[in-house]
Design a protein around this motif. Sequence first.
Motif, PDB file in Angstrom:
ATOM      1  N   ASP A  40     -67.109 -62.423 -45.030  1.00  0.00           N
ATOM      2  CA  ASP A  40     -67.132 -61.687 -46.288  1.00  0.00           C
ATOM      3  C   ASP A  40     -65.703 -61.216 -46.535  1.00  0.00           C
ATOM      4  O   ASP A  40     -65.158 -60.431 -45.742  1.00  0.00           O
ATOM      5  CB  ASP A  40     -68.090 -60.495 -46.181  1.00  0.00           C
ATOM      6  CG  ASP A  40     -68.242 -59.737 -47.498  1.00  0.00           C
ATOM      7  OD1 ASP A  40     -67.306 -59.753 -48.309  1.00  0.00           O
ATOM      8  OD2 ASP A  40     -69.295 -59.115 -47.690  1.00  0.00           O
ATOM      9  N   ASN A  41     -65.084 -61.681 -47.615  1.00  0.00           N
ATOM     10  CA  ASN A  41     -63.692 -61.347 -47.881  1.00  0.00           C
ATOM     11  C   ASN A  41     -63.447 -59.858 -48.052  1.00  0.00           C
ATOM     12  O   ASN A  41     -62.309 -59.393 -47.923  1.00  0.00           O
ATOM     13  CB  ASN A  41     -63.201 -62.092 -49.132  1.00  0.00           C
ATOM     14  CG  ASN A  41     -63.101 -63.585 -48.916  1.00  0.00           C
ATOM     15  OD1 ASN A  41     -62.893 -64.041 -47.789  1.00  0.00           O
ATOM     16  ND2 ASN A  41     -63.246 -64.358 -49.979  1.00  0.00           N
ATOM     17  N   SER A  42     -64.496 -59.099 -48.359  1.00  0.00           N
ATOM     18  CA  SER A  42     -64.343 -57.661 -48.533  1.00  0.00           C
ATOM     19  C   SER A  42     -64.511 -56.894 -47.221  1.00  0.00           C
ATOM     20  O   SER A  42     -64.347 -55.670 -47.196  1.00  0.00           O
ATOM     21  CB  SER A  42     -65.356 -57.132 -49.557  1.00  0.00           C
ATOM     22  OG  SER A  42     -66.677 -57.217 -49.047  1.00  0.00           O
ATOM     23  N   LEU A  43     -64.842 -57.625 -46.134  1.00  0.00           N
ATOM     24  CA  LEU A  43     -65.095 -56.976 -44.857  1.00  0.00           C
ATOM     25  C   LEU A  43     -64.203 -57.546 -43.750  1.00  0.00           C
ATOM     26  O   LEU A  43     -64.545 -58.547 -43.119  1.00  0.00           O
ATOM     27  CB  LEU A  43     -66.558 -57.155 -44.448  1.00  0.00           C
ATOM     28  CG  LEU A  43     -67.611 -56.326 -45.187  1.00  0.00           C
ATOM     29  CD1 LEU A  43     -68.999 -56.745 -44.740  1.00  0.00           C
ATOM     30  CD2 LEU A  43     -67.400 -54.840 -44.937  1.00  0.00           C
ATOM     31  N   PRO A  44     -63.049 -56.948 -43.508  1.00  0.00           N
ATOM     32  CA  PRO A  44     -62.235 -57.386 -42.371  1.00  0.00           C
ATOM     33  C   PRO A  44     -62.994 -57.136 -41.078  1.00  0.00           C
ATOM     34  O   PRO A  44     -63.860 -56.249 -41.005  1.00  0.00           O
ATOM     35  CB  PRO A  44     -60.982 -56.509 -42.475  1.00  0.00           C
ATOM     36  CG  PRO A  44     -61.405 -55.320 -43.258  1.00  0.00           C
ATOM     37  CD  PRO A  44     -62.444 -55.799 -44.214  1.00  0.00           C
ATOM     38  N   GLU A  45     -62.673 -57.911 -40.049  1.00  0.00           N
ATOM     39  CA  GLU A  45     -63.374 -57.795 -38.771  1.00  0.00           C
ATOM     40  C   GLU A  45     -62.399 -57.468 -37.645  1.00  0.00           C
ATOM     41  O   GLU A  45     -61.288 -58.010 -37.577  1.00  0.00           O
ATOM     42  CB  GLU A  45     -64.116 -59.096 -38.458  1.00  0.00           C
ATOM     43  CG  GLU A  45     -65.219 -59.401 -39.478  1.00  0.00           C
ATOM     44  CD  GLU A  45     -65.911 -60.731 -39.257  1.00  0.00           C
ATOM     45  OE1 GLU A  45     -66.840 -61.037 -40.023  1.00  0.00           O
ATOM     46  OE2 GLU A  45     -65.533 -61.474 -38.322  1.00  0.00           O
ATOM     47  N   ILE A  46     -62.829 -56.585 -36.774  1.00  0.00           N
ATOM     48  CA  ILE A  46     -62.105 -56.245 -35.554  1.00  0.00           C
ATOM     49  C   ILE A  46     -63.046 -56.515 -34.394  1.00  0.00           C
ATOM     50  O   ILE A  46     -64.164 -55.974 -34.354  1.00  0.00           O
ATOM     51  CB  ILE A  46     -61.646 -54.781 -35.547  1.00  0.00           C
ATOM     52  CG1 ILE A  46     -60.604 -54.538 -36.645  1.00  0.00           C
ATOM     53  CG2 ILE A  46     -61.069 -54.405 -34.181  1.00  0.00           C
ATOM     54  CD1 ILE A  46     -60.159 -53.093 -36.760  1.00  0.00           C
ATOM     55  N   ALA A  47     -62.638 -57.369 -33.475  1.00  0.00           N
ATOM     56  CA  ALA A  47     -63.495 -57.740 -32.349  1.00  0.00           C
ATOM     57  C   ALA A  47     -63.114 -56.945 -31.099  1.00  0.00           C
ATOM     58  O   ALA A  47     -61.957 -56.564 -30.906  1.00  0.00           O
ATOM     59  CB  ALA A  47     -63.395 -59.232 -32.068  1.00  0.00           C
ATOM     60  N   ILE A  48     -64.111 -56.720 -30.254  1.00  0.00           N
ATOM     61  CA  ILE A  48     -63.919 -56.069 -28.961  1.00  0.00           C
ATOM     62  C   ILE A  48     -64.215 -57.108 -27.891  1.00  0.00           C
ATOM     63  O   ILE A  48     -65.324 -57.647 -27.823  1.00  0.00           O
ATOM     64  CB  ILE A  48     -64.862 -54.867 -28.781  1.00  0.00           C
ATOM     65  CG1 ILE A  48     -64.707 -53.863 -29.934  1.00  0.00           C
ATOM     66  CG2 ILE A  48     -64.602 -54.193 -27.440  1.00  0.00           C
ATOM     67  CD1 ILE A  48     -63.387 -53.159 -29.988  1.00  0.00           C
ATOM     68  N   ALA A  49     -63.219 -57.412 -27.058  1.00  0.00           N
ATOM     69  CA  ALA A  49     -63.377 -58.438 -26.026  1.00  0.00           C
ATOM     70  C   ALA A  49     -62.933 -57.879 -24.682  1.00  0.00           C
ATOM     71  O   ALA A  49     -62.099 -56.974 -24.614  1.00  0.00           O
ATOM     72  CB  ALA A  49     -62.549 -59.678 -26.378  1.00  0.00           C
ATOM     73  N   GLY A  50     -63.499 -58.435 -23.611  1.00  0.00           N
ATOM     74  CA  GLY A  50     -63.088 -57.990 -22.283  1.00  0.00           C
ATOM     75  C   GLY A  50     -63.996 -58.557 -21.215  1.00  0.00           C
ATOM     76  O   GLY A  50     -65.045 -59.133 -21.496  1.00  0.00           O
ATOM     77  N   ARG A  51     -63.580 -58.374 -19.967  1.00  0.00           N
ATOM     78  CA  ARG A  51     -64.369 -58.843 -18.840  1.00  0.00           C
ATOM     79  C   ARG A  51     -65.704 -58.111 -18.764  1.00  0.00           C
ATOM     80  O   ARG A  51     -65.850 -56.995 -19.258  1.00  0.00           O
ATOM     81  CB  ARG A  51     -63.603 -58.619 -17.533  1.00  0.00           C
ATOM     82  CG  ARG A  51     -62.389 -59.504 -17.351  1.00  0.00           C
ATOM     83  CD  ARG A  51     -61.631 -59.150 -16.074  1.00  0.00           C
ATOM     84  NE  ARG A  51     -62.487 -59.239 -14.908  1.00  0.00           N
ATOM     85  CZ  ARG A  51     -62.712 -60.340 -14.217  1.00  0.00           C
ATOM     86  NH1 ARG A  51     -62.131 -61.468 -14.579  1.00  0.00           N
ATOM     87  NH2 ARG A  51     -63.502 -60.329 -13.175  1.00  0.00           N
ATOM     88  N   SER A  52     -66.677 -58.741 -18.125  1.00  0.00           N
ATOM     89  CA  SER A  52     -67.945 -58.074 -17.873  1.00  0.00           C
ATOM     90  C   SER A  52     -67.695 -56.791 -17.075  1.00  0.00           C
ATOM     91  O   SER A  52     -66.859 -56.759 -16.170  1.00  0.00           O
ATOM     92  CB  SER A  52     -68.876 -58.995 -17.072  1.00  0.00           C
ATOM     93  OG  SER A  52     -69.209 -60.130 -17.833  1.00  0.00           O
ATOM     94  N   ASN A  53     -68.393 -55.740 -17.436  1.00  0.00           N
ATOM     95  CA  ASN A  53     -68.309 -54.450 -16.754  1.00  0.00           C
ATOM     96  C   ASN A  53     -66.991 -53.712 -17.004  1.00  0.00           C
ATOM     97  O   ASN A  53     -66.643 -52.803 -16.258  1.00  0.00           O
ATOM     98  CB  ASN A  53     -68.536 -54.601 -15.242  1.00  0.00           C
ATOM     99  CG  ASN A  53     -69.109 -53.333 -14.615  1.00  0.00           C
ATOM    100  OD1 ASN A  53     -69.875 -52.620 -15.248  1.00  0.00           O
ATOM    101  ND2 ASN A  53     -68.727 -53.061 -13.396  1.00  0.00           N
ATOM    102  N   VAL A  54     -66.252 -54.093 -18.060  1.00  0.00           N
ATOM    103  CA  VAL A  54     -65.013 -53.389 -18.384  1.00  0.00           C
ATOM    104  C   VAL A  54     -65.288 -52.130 -19.194  1.00  0.00           C
ATOM    105  O   VAL A  54     -64.410 -51.287 -19.370  1.00  0.00           O
ATOM    106  CB  VAL A  54     -64.032 -54.320 -19.135  1.00  0.00           C
ATOM    107  CG1 VAL A  54     -64.449 -54.484 -20.600  1.00  0.00           C
ATOM    108  CG2 VAL A  54     -62.598 -53.816 -19.041  1.00  0.00           C
ATOM    109  N   GLY A  55     -66.519 -52.002 -19.708  1.00  0.00           N
ATOM    110  CA  GLY A  55     -66.876 -50.805 -20.460  1.00  0.00           C
ATOM    111  C   GLY A  55     -66.872 -50.990 -21.961  1.00  0.00           C
ATOM    112  O   GLY A  55     -66.649 -50.033 -22.707  1.00  0.00           O
ATOM    113  N   LYS A  56     -67.156 -52.228 -22.426  1.00  0.00           N
ATOM    114  CA  LYS A  56     -67.144 -52.488 -23.877  1.00  0.00           C
ATOM    115  C   LYS A  56     -68.194 -51.662 -24.615  1.00  0.00           C
ATOM    116  O   LYS A  56     -67.892 -51.035 -25.628  1.00  0.00           O
ATOM    117  CB  LYS A  56     -67.364 -53.979 -24.165  1.00  0.00           C
ATOM    118  CG  LYS A  56     -66.196 -54.867 -23.812  1.00  0.00           C
ATOM    119  CD  LYS A  56     -66.337 -56.265 -24.343  1.00  0.00           C
ATOM    120  CE  LYS A  56     -67.495 -57.021 -23.755  1.00  0.00           C
ATOM    121  NZ  LYS A  56     -68.762 -56.888 -24.491  1.00  0.00           N
TER     122      LYS A  56
END
Length: 207
Positions: free
Chosen positions: A25-41
């Motif tokens: 959706d061009n009106s909705l920028p996205e920020i992703a959260i990535a990391g190793r398992s058990n890193v506390g995401k």
Amino acid sequence: MTERIFTSARLEATCFNPGQLLPEDNSLPEIAIAGRSNVGKSSLINALLSAKLAKTGQTPGKTRSINFYRVSVREAGEFRLVDLPGYGYAARSKMERNEWQKLIASYMRGREALRLVCHLVDFRHGLLKNDKELQEYIRGNGKNIFVVFTKADKIARGKWKSMRTEYVAAGMYSYDVPLITSSEKRAGIDELCEFLAKFLKECMPCP
């Protein structure tokens, strides 16, 4: 923080395969959260949004889907916070790990709405082999990376600055100086909220 920056949030979709991914959706920028398992995401997402939306647990690799959260930001419109499955959990089968990798690749490749990937790194360990591989993959897809150290409460506060300097000197990609956080103690959470809101407002304003 006297006034919440993220004023509301809700789970928009949970996707277990590429065909379920939400269209851009061009009106909705996205920020992703990535990391190793058990890193506390999940814990960090709940702390950021001041709501228990992401499931937490003692078992690494609990998040096997891509979760989209619709978030309202004070004075900056709305955006999607995207929770990516954790990686590096050896107890999962090779087939299952490959499916997770395929799902992440399907989301990230050519996703113009994705403007920033917050790369969560356990402060006790710094960048491990899988973390470095993830950074190269994200850069290869032309995406910005911002390193967020987690679980800082496990380290004496007096060591935080020197440890961060050491990790940065060892080599990493980060859009700005990495933040040091602890979801349990809420250390650095307000600063991360402020950073993301500023990023949204200055770098990718909503129409």
